[in-house]
Design an enzyme around this catalytic site. Structure first.
Site, PDB file in Angstrom:
ATOM      1  N   TYR A  61      53.637  36.604  10.846  1.00 11.08           N
ATOM      2  CA  TYR A  61      53.633  37.721  10.246  1.00 11.08           C
ATOM      3  C   TYR A  61      53.810  37.185   8.609  1.00 11.08           C
ATOM      4  O   TYR A  61      54.310  36.301   8.432  1.00 11.08           O
ATOM      5  CB  TYR A  61      54.525  38.791  10.600  1.00 11.08           C
ATOM      6  CG  TYR A  61      54.074  39.432  12.230  1.00 11.08           C
ATOM      7  CD1 TYR A  61      52.746  39.250  12.502  1.00 11.08           C
ATOM      8  CD2 TYR A  61      55.062  39.862  13.035  1.00 11.08           C
ATOM      9  CE1 TYR A  61      52.328  39.693  13.532  1.00 11.08           C
ATOM     10  CE2 TYR A  61      54.405  40.138  14.271  1.00 11.08           C
ATOM     11  CZ  TYR A  61      53.130  40.129  14.586  1.00 11.08           C
ATOM     12  OH  TYR A  61      52.805  40.612  15.790  1.00 11.08           O
ATOM     13  N   GLN A 108      62.379  47.547  15.200  1.00  9.62           N
ATOM     14  CA  GLN A 108      61.893  46.198  14.638  1.00  9.62           C
ATOM     15  C   GLN A 108      61.029  46.610  13.405  1.00  9.62           C
ATOM     16  O   GLN A 108      60.080  47.360  13.710  1.00  9.62           O
ATOM     17  CB  GLN A 108      61.265  45.578  15.651  1.00  9.62           C
ATOM     18  CG  GLN A 108      60.693  44.148  15.244  1.00  9.62           C
ATOM     19  CD  GLN A 108      59.745  43.566  16.121  1.00  9.62           C
ATOM     20  OE1 GLN A 108      58.508  44.076  16.186  1.00  9.62           O
ATOM     21  NE2 GLN A 108      60.135  42.470  16.864  1.00  9.62           N
TER      22      GLN A 108
END
Length: 305
Positions: free
Chosen positions: A171, A101
């Site tokens: 994010y 990720q």
């Protein structure tokens, strides 16, 4: 898509064949001292691989030091590759695939720990970090895109079978998608089409890098279905964004998630998905597969990343 799938049978994820459809989602690990792979991190992922999952996802491989949510989080650089190779070798030895990720924390980044400004759609005071964020310029966004390219190339070198681009939890890319956080009035703000430009550009940059490397790895993304806060991303906007991502043709799958690590972090720790979210995944006619992880609020489970 058929009404029923063989969860335990082999499945294709882009160019990768998984032994089954069970994927361990990325979760907070706290096992990367000095921002590098540890034996504990390797064992953390070896165990679900030995238990039979088709693929396990190594959480939060930041694309830069300034993209970390905390100072000890791993970030992708040549120094990290040998440890990551040991990790992927251990996972492969158990018969599972490995996914990395990759992400930039944006306004969730810890500016003090990282010794770098936390990038955001606009500058504001972040009470959680007791710091001001920095409004990301075009140059900043171009640099973040280049950092994603470097990260995916290092992931390929380290032997990963897939990369997951983090577009959730507010994010950086997700913060641009959020109408609550992104109040810009330029080409990256206002309409959903403008707010989605950062997410779509990051995905395309990663796909181009994979193609240029000639690597047979899958490219996936983790996308918020809802922020869980008033004025944030909602289901309708997320479906539109997912449609655009599919039409761009750069993804092999989209993983559904929800919540904000910035505005309302505890929302991320809720239990089973709302019925409407489940129906979104089940009734979608899109050709891009959806991955629908579920998190439970019990001590033995890790928090989603």
């Amino acid at each position: 898509m058929p009404d029923s799938l063989d969860v335990f049978g082999p499945a294709k994820l882009g160019p990768v064949t998984l032994r089954n459809r069970i994927i361990k989602a990325a979760t907070f690990e706290a096992r990367s001292p000095n921002a590098l792979v540890s034996d504990e991190l390797i064992e953390f992922h070896r165990l679900p691989a030995a238990g039979g999952v088709g693929m396990t996802t190594v959480a939060y491989c930041a694309v830069s030091p300034g993209g970390r949510a905390s100072g000890n989080q791993m970030w992708m650089r040549p120094e990290a590759v040998p440890g990551l190779r040991r990790l992927t070798d251990a996972i492969h030895a158990e018969g599972a695939a490995a996914s990395a990720q990759i992400a930039h924390a944006g306004p969730v980044a810890n500016a003090s720990d990282n010794n770098a400004a936390a990038l955001a759609p606009v500058g504001f005071f972040n009470p959680a970090a007791n710091e001001f964020t920095k409004e990301a310029t075009r140059d900043d966004l171009d640099e973040v895109s280049a950092q994603h390219v470097t990260a995916v190339r290092l992931a390929i070198e380290a032997g990963f079978d897939a990369v997951e681009i983090h577009l959730g939890h507010n994010y950086l890319a997700s913060a641009f998608l959020s109408p609550r956080i992104n109040t810009r009035d330029d080409e990256f703000g206002g309409s959903l089409e403008n707010r989605a430009k950062v997410a779509r550009a990051l995905v395309m940059a990663v796909r181009r890098a994979v193609d240029q490397e000639g690597a047979q790895i899958a490219v996936t993304a983790k996308l918020n279905i809802a922020d869980g806060v008033r004025g944030g991303i909602d289901v309708e906007e997320s479906l539109t964004t997912a449609t655009w991502l599919e039409e761009d043709g750069a993804l092999d799958a989209i993983e559904l998630t929800a919540g904000s690590s910035f505005v309302n972090p505890m929302y991320t720790f809720r239990g089973d998905a709302r019925p409407r979210w489940r129906s979104v995944a089940r009734t979608s006619t899109a050709s891009t597969p959806t991955v629908t992880p579920t998190y439970w609020t019990r001590p033995s489970c890790s928090a989603p990343s």
